[in-house]
Design an enzyme around this catalytic site. Sequence first.
Site, PDB file in Angstrom:
ATOM      1  CE1 TYR A 444      96.434  21.581  38.295  1.00 22.19           C
ATOM      2  CE2 TYR A 444      95.897  20.033  40.037  1.00 22.19           C
ATOM      3  CZ  TYR A 444      96.820  20.585  39.175  1.00 22.19           C
ATOM      4  OH  TYR A 444      98.108  20.139  39.190  1.00 22.19           O
ATOM      5  CD  GLU A 445      94.733  26.622  40.653  1.00 25.10           C
ATOM      6  OE1 GLU A 445      94.190  27.728  40.611  1.00 25.10           O
ATOM      7  OE2 GLU A 445      94.859  25.972  41.704  1.00 25.10           O
ATOM      8  N   GLY A 446      90.999  26.460  36.857  1.00 28.86           N
ATOM      9  CA  GLY A 446      90.239  26.862  35.683  1.00 28.86           C
ATOM     10  C   GLY A 446      90.474  25.861  34.572  1.00 28.86           C
TER      11      GLY A 446
END
Length: 595
Positions: A444-446
């Site tokens: 997550y978050e890229g």
Amino acid sequence: MSLDYQVPLRDMRFVIDEWIDAPAWWRSVPAWEDVDGAMAQQVLEEAARFVTERIAPLNSVGDLEGCRFEGGEVAMPAGFREAYADFVAAGWPTLALDTVAGGQGLPQLLEVALQEMLAAANHAWLMSPGLTHGATACLMAHGSAALKRDWLPKIASGEWLTTMCLTEPQAGSDLALLRARATPDAVHEAWRIDGSKIFITGGDHDLTANVVHLVLARLPDAPPGTKGLSLFVVPKWTLGANGEHVRNGVHCEGIEKKMGLKASPTCSMRFEQALGWLVGEPHRGLASMFVMMNAARLQVAMQGVGHAQLAWQRAHAYAHERTQMRAVSAPAHHEGEPGRAAPIAFHPAMRRILLDLRASVEGERAIGYWIGYWLDVAARHPDAQERQAAGQLASLLTPVAKAFFTANGFAAASSALQVFGGYGYIHEYGMEQTVRDCRVAMLYEGTNEIQAIDLLVRKVLGDSGGALRALLAHVTAEAARCTAAGDPALTGAGARLAALVADVQRITGEIAQGSADDRELPYRVADDYLALVGWLLLAFAWARTLRIALNAPADDPFYAEKRTTACYFFAYPLAAFDHRLQLIEVGCRVPLPHV
């Protein structure tokens, strides 16, 4: 043997006071004239007390109980709501928030340390309040006066929690594919949001009376792609004409059954004519959201450090108590009968794992806190050019920390489980939960692959290496200080560090040159390049640590362990730098086949 999380306060203070020497700089900032090492210690000690007493005990039981979805509402595990109320009452959400927004205005560096503690103690609990800092920064930077008046105070204080609504079923990392729509509502001077979002952390829960969603959607006249995205504040509950709470068209349709973080609700959300208010300029929503995303990425990096710390701590305690087989050698101070089974910490295979864990987590803590320091410089330095340079350096380091730390955090958890043997595979010892919980941080978050592309393509090649040169100047300066010190071990570390800088400079030039004829080249080698920079940063961390430790009292066990671990790092783990360099060199010559 205790497997309870113990906050590494001594090492945190070492990094803040000695490795960074942050209090010396704080004294130059008018707003922080009263913030010194003693105050920082007090803050960290109080945070450690709260985390170990209120948050850590909920980790295992929350994992077993999980979240419940009933009648379109989410209920959190027992104790989570009460612990969150205490968290807010103690003022922890406002620790580093600007006083203008009602915060305590303390350095971001202390916030970074707090985030590490919370992640290590109870990652799942952290997930819901984890976006408060980023959402507050986003609204402060881009919110209208009305948004700041009506929504910011309760978000900033933690009274209301927030989400970040980007992902849709057809659009994960490719936000250009987002379909959520916003149409004008002249009556309310707002917008009506329609669409579906998935993988929304804390999309619904019972921790707070309201959940405020920050949603990316398209206006009717939006251009295609990411340039057509706008950002909106969309609350679960709105205020009616008479001040009453009115249910908005925001619906949780279910929570995901996940591999880990079972005490954190990951929700599928449906927005149906939901009232929302524009944040920032139309079609500039992604730029506004990046304020929130960048804050979240450093927090995720510290989740990797927190998991690695917990893994190292538990493995170290277990390895020194568990006895198995005769040891080929034992420490001189070990007393026992010849031939008797020895603690597994005496066996070379286990020693390698334990030393790797320690070298990783303590080096990463130094770099993670260093990024927090540069964020403070970027926000508070009186000189505009210094602020810009610090911000550029922090921006370069953030994707490295997010990807490198989380990958190492997962590797650390897996290695620590190996120390426990079969016991590591059962719930009571905590390691299998740590392995499950930390894996998502690489996604997550890229994803970590996206971070690698961001680093190499955008932040190294994209600005012709300007930020990279600034970073390498810091590393080179440390190498020079080490080689000039006279100690053989430190001279060797300094020479090795200088050689690493030369290798990074050389291979970066080769990638830049080769990319002119091979557009895929930087994308092909990005993962290895990010890891290369990550190992350079760890070498930088341990060279400086060794220099400080060699000037400390020889009989202090803390500094003795630092010297031992630093020498081990340069002898063993740093070989990974050479491996990554070789992979990049291959990638520069050999294209990848299609599969």
